[in-house]
Design a protein around this motif. Structure first.
Motif, PDB file in Angstrom:
ATOM      1  N   GLU A 215       0.599  -1.185  -0.142  1.00 14.23           N
ATOM      2  CA  GLU A 215      -0.027  -0.067   0.232  1.00 14.23           C
ATOM      3  C   GLU A 215       0.573   1.536  -0.130  1.00 14.23           C
ATOM      4  O   GLU A 215       0.715   2.607  -0.526  1.00 14.23           O
ATOM      5  N   LEU A 216       2.059   1.235   0.824  1.00 17.81           N
ATOM      6  CA  LEU A 216       2.349   2.550   0.717  1.00 17.81           C
ATOM      7  C   LEU A 216       3.186   2.482  -0.526  1.00 17.81           C
ATOM      8  O   LEU A 216       3.500   3.511  -0.876  1.00 17.81           O
ATOM      9  N   THR A 219       0.356   4.418  -2.938  1.00 16.89           N
ATOM     10  CA  THR A 219      -0.070   5.645  -2.381  1.00 16.89           C
ATOM     11  C   THR A 219       1.911   6.150  -3.394  1.00 16.89           C
ATOM     12  O   THR A 219       0.918   7.517  -2.653  1.00 16.89           O
ATOM     13  N   SER A 220       2.482   6.006  -3.656  1.00 15.49           N
ATOM     14  CA  SER A 220       3.487   6.402  -4.145  1.00 15.49           C
ATOM     15  C   SER A 220       3.508   6.295  -5.883  1.00 15.49           C
ATOM     16  O   SER A 220       3.990   7.332  -6.194  1.00 15.49           O
ATOM     17  N   GLU A 399      -9.688   3.889   3.187  1.00 12.68           N
ATOM     18  CA  GLU A 399      -8.972   5.034   3.577  1.00 12.68           C
ATOM     19  C   GLU A 399      -8.720   6.238   4.569  1.00 12.68           C
ATOM     20  O   GLU A 399      -8.083   7.228   4.328  1.00 12.68           O
ATOM     21  N   TYR A 401      -8.851   8.237   7.278  1.00  9.55           N
ATOM     22  CA  TYR A 401      -8.357   7.330   9.072  1.00  9.55           C
ATOM     23  C   TYR A 401      -9.439   6.915  10.097  1.00  9.55           C
ATOM     24  O   TYR A 401      -8.891   5.322  10.678  1.00  9.55           O
ATOM     25  N   TRP A 420       3.718   4.163  10.717  1.00 16.17           N
ATOM     26  CA  TRP A 420       3.889   3.892   9.041  1.00 16.17           C
ATOM     27  C   TRP A 420       2.323   3.715   8.218  1.00 16.17           C
ATOM     28  O   TRP A 420       2.569   4.534   7.254  1.00 16.17           O
ATOM     29  N   TYR A 421       1.728   2.507   8.592  1.00 17.27           N
ATOM     30  CA  TYR A 421       0.873   2.110   7.784  1.00 17.27           C
ATOM     31  C   TYR A 421      -0.277   2.829   7.678  1.00 17.27           C
ATOM     32  O   TYR A 421      -0.932   3.661   6.616  1.00 17.27           O
ATOM     33  N   ASP A 423       0.424   6.536   8.876  1.00 19.46           N
ATOM     34  CA  ASP A 423       0.159   7.250   8.511  1.00 19.46           C
ATOM     35  C   ASP A 423       0.153   7.510   6.465  1.00 19.46           C
ATOM     36  O   ASP A 423      -0.334   8.878   5.855  1.00 19.46           O
ATOM     37  N   THR A 424       0.548   6.170   6.010  1.00 18.32           N
ATOM     38  CA  THR A 424      -1.396   6.768   4.181  1.00 18.32           C
ATOM     39  C   THR A 424      -1.973   7.324   4.463  1.00 18.32           C
ATOM     40  O   THR A 424      -2.531   7.877   3.776  1.00 18.32           O
ATOM     41  N   ARG A 425      -2.923   7.104   5.765  1.00 22.77           N
ATOM     42  CA  ARG A 425      -4.206   7.959   5.579  1.00 22.77           C
ATOM     43  C   ARG A 425      -4.881   9.361   6.177  1.00 22.77           C
ATOM     44  O   ARG A 425      -5.138   9.739   6.020  1.00 22.77           O
ATOM     45  N   THR A 429      -4.298  10.633   1.708  1.00 24.82           N
ATOM     46  CA  THR A 429      -4.754   9.215   1.835  1.00 24.82           C
ATOM     47  C   THR A 429      -5.851   9.340   0.592  1.00 24.82           C
ATOM     48  O   THR A 429      -5.584  10.671  -0.225  1.00 24.82           O
TER      49      THR A 429
END
Ligand code: ATP
Ligand code: MN
Length: 467
Positions: A215-216, A219-220, A399, A401, A420-421, A423-425, A429
């Protein structure tokens, strides 16, 4: 003399090589003949078919005595049109070198009739059988097809770690990774093992999925896929579970449920079509020797539209079947996790085609799946296949949070190492989705093999790690 692979002699351009001198090397499958002529069936792994070697016993008396099933030899001779039926060309031996004999009293692979169970006991040699040759060549072709599929669609191959410190997914099923002395680990004052002193300074294990790191990537980079080993210490001795298997996990930003199921369907069809287009020799062999329904099943999958079936509707169909007298071992009602017998009923008896089940009760699915507005289902998808049952598990990811945190708290999931996971949200997000395909489940489908232990070179299952 330069060696030619048997694949080239038989397939690619035998006419160009006809009546020329060739050199072939490989392992002897059978030897037969009489005092006037000897026939050797030679296989080098490049293709399912053998090349026939014709040798004069008067000239090769010593060599032929040493040549038995399993021996490795080199033959130089003339490629000629075959006199016999069963092959178009054969090699008239001019020179034979025996690289390695195979003592017929102890070599375990004799002409035919070995059970899969017996072959597992000789995992180091079973690869030399026709069946395992076919399966392993197909395994390569499927790997290649998978990379091709994603590469052609702009996905990036993304490498997620095999050693992980996140224990939020299936912690009970994880293989622990540690360099501490198991006899005498350092302990904290309260007597518990002090993982801080372990190699990574924390409790670590082999990964059960690359999704969270995937997922990281999504999302990049937008669209990524993983393709690597996955480890589950689940003690399930079934024909569909391995402790070490390979998983393909694409993860896509901006995909919704429809995009996701479309990709799942397109992906599997691509793989099956690839097998039909590139592996017909091996498939025909498997269709003849292992599963007479194989080719029909493969063709029917690429020609049919997969069903989209909401879980609630699936339960209704199953309950109706029960009301009409269909017996299942496990009970069916809204909320249960479907057993393989239920999945197979839907796929093999009711719809007679692959089914993508969607919108599962949130209680039976993972915390990260996107919650529907009904408050009780999530946007999970399982692709259910004939013979196999679940081949893909996927979902749209939650997605939001706050919704994600609420679910994590409800379930009491340990997230201390998962900042860290989350943080994607928290930062940028985005809607996204992904799925996991067990490579060996796909291999089961494509080969018609019955047991997952027989579609991976060296299976790892409870109490077996010999080879
Ligand atoms: P199952 O219900 O069949 O045990 P799962 O729901 O635990 O599978 P997921 O966590 O959804 O599996 O994993 C994604 C995919 O990985 C599955 O759809 C399946 O193809 C494959 N898979 C899961 N566990 C195994 C295993 N032990 N051996 C081989 N493949 C597996
Ligand atoms: Mn699943």
């Amino acid at each position: 003399m330069k060696r030619t692979e048997i694949r080239q002699l038989l397939k690619e351009n035998p006419a160009a090589l006809l009546n020329r001198e060739v050199c072939v090397k490989g392992w002897v499958r059978t030897k037969r003949g009489n005092k006037n002529v000897a026939f050797i069936a030679l296989n080098d792994g490049s293709v399912i078919h053998n090349i026939q070697i014709v040798a004069d016993p008067a000239k090769f008396d010593d060599e032929l005595r040493r040549i038995t099933t399993g021996a490795c030899i080199c033959v130089e001779g003339t490629l000629v049109e075959s006199q016999g039926s069963g092959q178009a060309v054969e090699v008239q031996a001019g020179r034979i070198i025996v690289y390695g004999e195979a003592d017929p009293d102890s070599y375990p692979l004799q002409k035919k009739g070995h059970s899969m169970e017996f072959l597992r006991e000789i995992g180091h040699l079973r690869l030399r059988t026709n069946t395992f040759g076919a399966v392993m060549r197909l395994r390569h072709q499927m790997s290649y097809a998978i990379h091709t599929f994603f590469h052609d669609r702009g996905f990036f191959y993304f490498h997620t770690p095999l050693i992980t410190a996140s224990d939020c997914e299936g912690a009970g099923e994880m293989f622990h990774v540690s360099t501490l002395d198991p006899e005498n680990p350092p302990r904290k004052e309260n007597g518990l093992i002090d993982w801080d002193q372990d190699f990574f300074g924390k409790f670590t294990a082999l990964t059960v999925s690359g999704q969270l790191e995937g997922e990281l990537g999504a999302t990049s980079l937008g669209k990524i896929y993983t393709f690597g080993p996955t480890f589950r210490a689940e003690n399930s001795n079934t024909p569909r579970h391995l402790a070490e298997f390979w998983m393909i996990e694409p993860e896509m930003a901006f995909y919704d449920l429809d995009d996701l199921t479309a990709l799942e369907e397109e992906f599997i069809k691509h793989c099956v079509r690839w097998a039909l287009d590139h592996c017909m020799d091996d498939l025909e062999f498997l269709n003849k020797m292992i599963d007479p329904g194989l080719l029909d099943r493969l063709r029917s999958v690429i020609d049919t539209d997969f069903v989209r079936l909401p879980y609630t509707e699936g339960i209704r169909i199953l309950e109706e079947a029960v009301a009409n007298g269909r017996k299942f071992e496990f009970p069916v009602s809204w909320g249960v996790d479907l057993a393989s017998e239920h999945e197979r009923y839907l796929v093999e008896e009711h719809f007679r085609k692959p089914v993508i089940m969607i919108d599962y009760p949130k209680e039976i699915k993972a915390f990260y799946m996107k919650q529907n507005d009904d408050g009780r289902t999530v946007q999970g998808t399982d692709v259910l296949f004939p013979q196999i049952g679940e081949i893909i598990g996927g979902s749209v990811r939650e997605e939001n949070y706050d919704k994600l945190m609420t679910r994590i708290n409800e379930l009491g999931i340990p997230m201390k190492d998962m900042w860290w996971y989350l943080d994607t949200r928290r930062y940028g997000t985005c809607p996204h989705a992904g799925f996991g395909l067990g490579f060996e489940r796909l291999m089961l489908f494509v080969t018609g093999m019955a047991n997952i232990r027989d579609v991976i070179p060296f299976p790892r299952t409870p109490k077996t790690a010999e080879f």
